[in-house]
Design a protein around this motif. Structure first.
Motif, mmCIF file in Angstrom:
data_model
loop_
_atom_site.group_PDB
_atom_site.id
_atom_site.type_symbol
_atom_site.label_atom_id
_atom_site.label_comp_id
_atom_site.label_asym_id
_atom_site.label_seq_id
_atom_site.Cartn_x
_atom_site.Cartn_y
_atom_site.Cartn_z
ATOM 1 N N LYS A 246 0.798 -1.070 0.195
ATOM 2 C CA LYS A 246 0.093 -0.058 0.148
ATOM 3 C C LYS A 246 0.828 1.188 -0.113
ATOM 4 C CE LYS A 246 -0.859 0.260 5.015
ATOM 5 N NZ LYS A 246 -1.839 0.507 6.187
ATOM 6 N N VAL A 247 0.245 2.276 -0.025
ATOM 7 C CA VAL A 247 1.000 3.544 -0.123
ATOM 8 C C VAL A 247 0.059 4.699 0.789
ATOM 9 C CG1 VAL A 247 1.637 5.621 -1.516
ATOM 10 C CG2 VAL A 247 1.437 3.343 -2.556
ATOM 11 N N THR A 248 1.017 5.186 1.601
ATOM 12 C CA THR A 248 0.457 6.314 2.374
ATOM 13 C C THR A 248 1.431 7.728 2.370
ATOM 14 O OG1 THR A 248 1.933 5.468 4.461
ATOM 15 C CG2 THR A 248 -0.253 4.576 4.231
ATOM 16 N N ALA A 249 0.836 8.696 3.002
ATOM 17 C CA ALA A 249 1.333 9.970 2.689
ATOM 18 C C ALA A 249 2.727 9.954 3.798
ATOM 19 C CB ALA A 249 0.657 11.092 2.783
ATOM 20 N N VAL A 250 3.575 10.884 3.536
ATOM 21 C CA VAL A 250 4.404 11.302 4.720
ATOM 22 C C VAL A 250 3.951 12.417 5.364
ATOM 23 C CG1 VAL A 250 6.931 11.972 5.041
ATOM 24 C CG2 VAL A 250 6.408 10.647 3.279
ATOM 25 N N GLU A 251 3.880 12.247 6.783
ATOM 26 C CA GLU A 251 3.240 13.228 7.542
ATOM 27 C C GLU A 251 4.138 14.504 7.979
ATOM 28 O OE1 GLU A 251 1.323 13.110 11.326
ATOM 29 O OE2 GLU A 251 1.035 10.879 10.914
ATOM 30 N N ASN A 252 3.788 15.566 7.870
ATOM 31 C CA ASN A 252 4.845 16.665 8.013
ATOM 32 C C ASN A 252 5.799 16.998 7.168
ATOM 33 O OD1 ASN A 252 3.361 16.866 10.522
ATOM 34 N ND2 ASN A 252 4.930 15.943 11.689
ATOM 35 N N ALA A 253 5.669 16.718 5.740
ATOM 36 C CA ALA A 253 6.588 16.798 4.663
ATOM 37 C C ALA A 253 6.085 17.593 3.907
ATOM 38 C CB ALA A 253 7.016 15.504 4.102
ATOM 39 N N GLN A 254 6.455 18.742 3.246
ATOM 40 C CA GLN A 254 6.251 19.472 2.032
ATOM 41 C C GLN A 254 6.411 18.588 0.860
ATOM 42 O OE1 GLN A 254 5.014 22.354 2.102
ATOM 43 N NE2 GLN A 254 5.451 23.107 4.115
ATOM 44 N N PRO A 255 5.842 18.825 -0.009
ATOM 45 C CA PRO A 255 4.478 19.918 -0.121
ATOM 46 C C PRO A 255 3.248 19.580 -0.024
ATOM 47 C CG PRO A 255 4.817 18.952 -2.441
ATOM 48 C CD PRO A 255 5.686 18.121 -1.541
ATOM 49 N N ASN A 256 2.899 18.019 0.283
ATOM 50 C CA ASN A 256 1.533 17.794 0.475
ATOM 51 C C ASN A 256 1.174 17.507 2.042
ATOM 52 O OD1 ASN A 256 3.707 15.593 0.149
ATOM 53 N ND2 ASN A 256 2.161 13.912 0.277
ATOM 54 N N GLU A 257 2.161 17.639 2.797
ATOM 55 C CA GLU A 257 1.628 17.758 4.200
ATOM 56 C C GLU A 257 0.619 16.602 4.544
ATOM 57 O OE1 GLU A 257 2.511 19.315 6.890
ATOM 58 O OE2 GLU A 257 3.572 20.845 5.956
ATOM 59 N N GLY A 258 1.050 15.216 4.111
ATOM 60 C CA GLY A 258 0.346 14.340 4.855
ATOM 61 C C GLY A 258 -0.963 13.940 3.740
ATOM 62 N N ARG A 259 -1.039 14.545 2.838
ATOM 63 C CA ARG A 259 -2.141 14.438 1.798
ATOM 64 C C ARG A 259 -1.677 13.534 0.651
ATOM 65 N NH1 ARG A 259 -1.968 19.884 2.282
ATOM 66 N NH2 ARG A 259 -3.252 20.743 3.948
ATOM 67 N N LEU A 260 -2.651 12.828 0.010
ATOM 68 C CA LEU A 260 -2.060 12.189 -1.524
ATOM 69 C C LEU A 260 -3.523 12.290 -2.339
ATOM 70 C CD1 LEU A 260 -0.285 9.029 -0.744
ATOM 71 C CD2 LEU A 260 0.662 11.072 -1.540
ATOM 72 N N CYS A 261 -3.405 12.285 -3.441
ATOM 73 C CA CYS A 261 -4.801 12.277 -4.223
ATOM 74 C C CYS A 261 -5.012 10.677 -4.774
ATOM 75 C CB CYS A 261 -4.682 12.921 -5.668
ATOM 76 S SG CYS A 261 -3.484 12.189 -6.789
ATOM 77 N N VAL A 262 -5.967 10.399 -5.380
ATOM 78 C CA VAL A 262 -6.595 8.873 -5.696
ATOM 79 C C VAL A 262 -5.353 8.192 -6.577
ATOM 80 C CG1 VAL A 262 -7.883 9.785 -7.688
ATOM 81 C CG2 VAL A 262 -8.194 7.627 -6.617
ATOM 82 N N LYS A 263 -4.543 8.847 -7.284
ATOM 83 C CA LYS A 263 -3.601 8.326 -8.111
ATOM 84 C C LYS A 263 -2.434 8.195 -7.322
ATOM 85 C CE LYS A 263 -3.046 10.021 -12.288
ATOM 86 N NZ LYS A 263 -2.783 11.144 -13.197
ATOM 87 N N GLY A 264 -2.054 8.932 -6.575
ATOM 88 C CA GLY A 264 -0.735 8.726 -5.822
ATOM 89 C C GLY A 264 -1.042 7.810 -4.567
ATOM 90 N N ARG A 265 -2.224 7.417 -4.194
ATOM 91 C CA ARG A 265 -2.409 6.604 -3.158
ATOM 92 C C ARG A 265 -2.812 5.075 -3.718
ATOM 93 N NH1 ARG A 265 -3.311 7.743 2.025
ATOM 94 N NH2 ARG A 265 -4.103 10.036 1.641
ATOM 95 N N PHE A 266 -3.464 5.101 -4.588
ATOM 96 C CA PHE A 266 -4.187 3.733 -5.247
ATOM 97 C C PHE A 266 -3.743 3.474 -6.401
ATOM 98 C CE2 PHE A 266 -7.388 5.457 -2.167
ATOM 99 C CZ PHE A 266 -7.506 4.512 -1.251
ATOM 100 N N ALA A 267 -3.007 4.166 -7.306
ATOM 101 C CA ALA A 267 -2.841 3.778 -8.612
ATOM 102 C C ALA A 267 -1.352 3.415 -8.853
ATOM 103 C CB ALA A 267 -3.067 5.086 -9.679
#
Ligand code: FES
Length: 352
Positions: A246-267
């Motif tokens: 699986k893929v998760t976001a890195v917390e407290n890191a620029q530029p996404n600050e813990g967020r991902l879009c559908v492609k980044g997370r699932f594709a």
């Protein structure tokens, strides 16, 4: 100059506007939380962060109580311990928390708290399961029986990614996190960014593709940059036996600050797709493709380019470089088009 308050008997500085939780963290004191979500307004829903404030009639939620100069706060008294433990017990009885088969086991704050407070038996009757799990969509399993209604998913959806696809609905024991009209995610305005999964502190929201593929302690977490658009979001690949689970976001890191879009997370399935092209293909007269060597394919492209330039000029050609290419490749692509071919018709498909 910052003011001070008394934290566990020690004078501790705080910044104006800070709540007890943040000021305590800055002072090196960790207070447990469940519903608190950095960057979103506090809901005070779980009552795990309770602390004792001298002069206050009841225990206060550290995540939503502002600090005041001279305030005296105790984070680890017997009363605090007892109240937090009781709240964990109530949450454990609110649903199905069978860690042995739960996807979140090893990455569950409720499990950690139950372990910390040494909760072995449940004193309270378990709530019945009212809502069946939602498994129809391709990305997210919503298991309402494991939901503790902390509201983190709602805060993340509404305040962090601002999709506003979910909210808390119904009342009392029937309360649940709902989409508009209580539709399945698939029929709602949800865009499947998966931020709700990212912040869920229990096993209520999990990645469907990761089910049974590995426990958190079995996977290696590899930090990388998302290969899709040009934003450069930081993500963690959870890898077991050389395959991404699986893929998760890195917390407290620029530029996404813990967020991902559908492609980044699932594709990420393309990595293992059998349909992936491994050699160049040349279309034949009959329309079918045949495999070719790189030399043959590149010679053919060069000849065709030359023919077009001779007949129509260089502006008859245009290049679009791949968004997954590295900067250096994109640079070379524009160099090829501008300096060798002689056109400025060059772009980069950085769409999300
Ligand atoms: Fe403070 Fe939940 S973390 S009430």
């Amino acid at each position: 100059m910052s003011d001070t308050f008394i934290l566990n008997g020690k004078e501790t500085p705080f910044e104006k506007g800070q709540v007890i939780l943040e000021a305590a963290r800055n002072g090196g004191i960790e207070i447990p939380t469940l519903c608190y979500l950095r960057g979103a307004s506090p809901t005070g829903a779980c009552r795990i962060c309770l602390v004792e404030v001298t002069g206050a009639r009841s225990l206060m939620a550290a995540c939503s109580t502002p600090v005041a100069a001279g305030m005296e706060v105790f984070t680890e008294t017997g009363r605090v311990h007892q109240a937090r433990k009781l709240n964990v017990e109530l949450l454990l009885s609110s649903g199905k928390h069978d860690c042995m088969v739960c996807e979140a086991s090893g990455n569950c704050r409720l499990q950690d708290l139950a372990y910390f407070y040494k909760i072995t038996d449940l004193r309270f009757e378990k709530n019945e399961e009212i809502y069946p799990a939602e498994t129809e969509n391709p990305f997210i399993v919503r298991d309402f029986s494991r939901c503790i209604l902390c509201g983190r998913c709602v805060q993340a959806c509404n305040e962090v990614v601002v999709n506003r696809a979910i909210s808390l609905g119904y009342r009392g024991a029937k309360s649940k996190v709902c989409t508009g009209g209580d539709q399945p995610y698939m029929d709602s305005i949800c865009v499947f960014c998966g931020q709700c999964v990212e912040v869920c502190p229990v096993g209520a929201l999990t990645e469907k593709k990761a089910v049974s593929l590995g426990r958190p302690w079995e996977t290696q977490k590899i930090r990388t940059t998302c290969p899709y658009c040009g934003v450069g979001c930081q993500q963690l690949l959870h890898v077991k036996d050389g395959r991404i689970v699986k893929v998760t976001a890195v917390e407290n890191a620029q530029p996404n600050e813990g967020r991902l879009c559908v492609k980044g997370r699932f594709a990420y399935d393309f990595i293992y797709s059998e349909d992936r092209l491994k050699t160049p293909l040349i279309r034949q007269e009959n329309g079918d493709f045949r495999e070719a060597s790189w030399d043959e394919a590149l010679d053919l492209v060069a000849d065709k380019f030359k023919g077009i330039i001779e007949q129509y000029g260089p502006d008859a050609l245009a290049g679009v470089s791949c968004a997954r290419s590295i900067n250096e490749d994109s640079y070379q692509m524009q160099k090829l088009f501008r300096s060798v071919i002689g056109t400025n018709n060059i772009d980069h498909c950085a769409r999300t």
